[in-house]
Design an enzyme around this catalytic site. Structure first.
Site, PDB file in Angstrom:
ATOM      1  N   ARG A   1      64.322 -18.685  89.060  1.00  0.00           N
ATOM      2  CA  ARG A   1      62.867 -18.379  89.697  1.00  0.00           C
ATOM      3  C   ARG A   1      62.446 -17.115  89.528  1.00  0.00           C
ATOM      4  O   ARG A   1      61.320 -16.536  89.470  1.00  0.00           O
ATOM      5  CB  ARG A   1      62.898 -18.577  91.352  1.00  0.00           C
TER       6      ARG A   1
ATOM      7  N   LYS B   1      67.383 -38.394 101.601  1.00  0.00           N
ATOM      8  CA  LYS B   1      66.328 -39.257 102.348  1.00  0.00           C
ATOM      9  C   LYS B   1      65.044 -39.792 101.750  1.00  0.00           C
ATOM     10  O   LYS B   1      64.505 -39.256 100.776  1.00  0.00           O
ATOM     11  CB  LYS B   1      65.719 -38.220 103.464  1.00  0.00           C
TER      12      LYS B   1
ATOM     13  N   GLY C   1      64.271 -27.591  93.317  1.00  0.00           N
ATOM     14  CA  GLY C   1      65.354 -27.708  94.478  1.00  0.00           C
ATOM     15  C   GLY C   1      66.460 -28.096  93.590  1.00  0.00           C
ATOM     16  O   GLY C   1      67.027 -27.412  92.567  1.00  0.00           O
TER      17      GLY C   1
ATOM     18  N   GLY D   1      60.051 -28.688  97.605  1.00  0.00           N
ATOM     19  CA  GLY D   1      58.954 -29.365  98.573  1.00  0.00           C
ATOM     20  C   GLY D   1      57.596 -29.200  98.055  1.00  0.00           C
ATOM     21  O   GLY D   1      56.586 -30.119  98.131  1.00  0.00           O
TER      22      GLY D   1
HETATM   23  C1  3PG Z   1      61.726 -23.230  98.535  1.00  0.00           C
HETATM   24  O1  3PG Z   1      63.020 -22.875  98.385  1.00  0.00           O
HETATM   25  O2  3PG Z   1      61.623 -24.410  98.826  1.00  0.00           O
HETATM   26  C2  3PG Z   1      60.719 -22.348  98.784  1.00  0.00           C
HETATM   27  O3  3PG Z   1      61.004 -21.110  98.411  1.00  0.00           O
HETATM   28  C3  3PG Z   1      60.214 -22.473 100.120  1.00  0.00           C
HETATM   29  O4  3PG Z   1      61.178 -22.144 101.292  1.00  0.00           O
HETATM   30  P1  3PG Z   1      61.249 -22.645 102.699  1.00  0.00           P
HETATM   31  O5  3PG Z   1      61.432 -24.070 102.348  1.00  0.00           O
HETATM   32  O6  3PG Z   1      62.064 -21.917 103.368  1.00  0.00           O
HETATM   33  O7  3PG Z   1      59.713 -22.544 103.161  1.00  0.00           O
END
Ligand code: 3PG
Ligand code: MG
Length: 394
Positions: free
Chosen positions: A35, A196, A349, A372
């Protein structure tokens, strides 16, 4: 609009990045700096053109308090190494000390502010906090694709007070993810896993009319098996998803989309090294065991289908990949995708982590930095961080 559409020379540019990098629990060392590397093009673009670059990010979930383990100094260090010059960091992200540090910046310098989530006002999208951040700069750039689904002060609130444009990473993410939604080369497969169904249902519903194959592995397969009345043992089933999943299976059949579920799975009576492990056909899952990976016949089936594809989007591991002996399915899929002569896009992720750790990231077309955020985007939903930026027409 993006950084390319504005004049940045001699300007103070606040860049919201997503430096929410994984840290080793014991040592606090950054275990994956993808990142950080992903925003280098934007940082270089701005410094090369004489901007004063002020980076700002969250790290972890400190819930509005200072948490020493979640300070961004460790990121400033890594970024300094990568850039080959010093990136200073501040002890807070707003206030007079920070304003002084910004004042000292020369054109082409880079400064990293402290974790914005140390202030509860960040997640509260508080207006005066957003203004305090805005005071530091002349221009706001959002390059934090991974956090663009959050309506926070440094992502949404701040755009009210500064001309606000996208960074080069944000632009690229939207371009690549947008193109697999809008004009994917066919056959197009979505390979989905993870714990999930509920995390992915919005995305599945949005892409169902665009894909040719949906391949389901990982923990979420259990809910599909249950909907087909198979015994799934101790595997997690999302009961409130059963009807939806059943409808989804009918819907794919009607549309001629091939939905592939595992035909065999690895099951275990626990996750410890002593746990008893076996591979069974899905008709033969014992009530006392839990699904931990896809089996070898499934790996072969999935691999054959993927081999035919021109576009593959992958999100979610095929099993409990954190345990090496339950990582075979996930690893096999990563290798299969790396070997394809196709457009391969990896959701962020844990899937991005798997691909990076196994050294295969460079063999994929694109590895998203958003978990997300990429799911929300592929669900066809507006990302508040993107919606808040200036439009070319305006
Ligand atoms: C992530 O790693 O999904 C993003 O940096 C957002 O972080 P968060 O889910 O804690 O908002
Ligand atoms: Mg997250």
């Amino acid at each position: 609009m993006t950084v390319r559409d504005i004049e940045v020379n001699n300007k103070r540019v606040l860049v919201r990045v997503d430096f929410n990098v994984p840290l080793d629990e014991g040592t606090g060392v950054i275990t994956d700096d993808s990142r950080i590397r992903a925003v280098l093009p934007t940082i270089k673009y701005l410094t090369d053109r004489g901007a004063k670059v002020i980076l700002c990010s969250h790290l972890g979930r400190p819930k509005g308090k200072v948490v020493d383990k979640l300070r961004l100094a460790v990121v400033a260090q890594r970024l300094s190494q990568i850039l080959g010059r010093q990136v200073k960091s501040t002890k807070d992200c707003i206030g007079s000390d920070v304003e002084e540090a910004v004042e000292k910046l020369k054109n082409g310098n880079v400064l990293l502010l402290e974790n914005v989530r140390f202030h509860p006002e960040e997640e509260g999208n508080d207006a005066s906090f957003a203004q305090a951040l805005a005071r530091l700069a002349d221009i706001y750039v959002n390059d934090a694709f991974g956090a663009a689904h959050r309506s926070h002060a440094s992502i949404v609130g701040i755009t009210k007070y500064l001309p606000s444009v996208a960074g080069l990473l944000l632009e690229k993410e939207i371009e690549v993810l947008g193109s697999i939604l809008d004009h994917p080369a066919h056959p197009f497969a979505a390979l989905l896993g993870g714990a999930k169904v509920s995390d992915k249902i919005g995305m599945i519903e949005n892409i169902i009319g665009k894909v040719d194959y949906i391949l389901i592995g990982g923990g979420m397969a259990a809910t599909f098996f249950k909907a087909k009345s198979y015994e799934v043992g101790l595997s997690l089933v999302e009961k409130d998803m059963l009807d939806l999943v059943a409808r989804l299976m009918q819907d794919t059949a009607k549309r001629g989309v091939r939905l592939l579920l595992p035909v065999d799975v690895v099951v275990a009576d626990g996750l410890s090294p002593e746990a008893k492990v076996s591979t069974v056909a899905i008709e033969n899952i014992s009530p006392r065991l839990k699904i931990v990976d896809i089996g070898p016949r499934t790996i072969k089936d999935f691999s054959e289908e993927l081999q035919r594809c021109q576009t593959v989007f992958w999100n979610g591991p095929m099993g409990i990949y954190e345990v090496p002996r339950f990582a075979r399915g996930t690893q096999a899929m990563a290798e299969r995708l790396a070997g394809l002569d196709a457009t391969t896009v990896i959701g962020g992720g844990s899937t991005a982590e798997v691909v990076t750790k196994s050294g295969l990231a460079s063999r994929m077309t694109f590895v998203s930095t958003g978990g997300g955020a990429s799911l929300k985007f592929l669900a066809g939903k507006e990302l508040p961080g993107v919606a808040a930026l200036l439009n070319k027409s305006s």
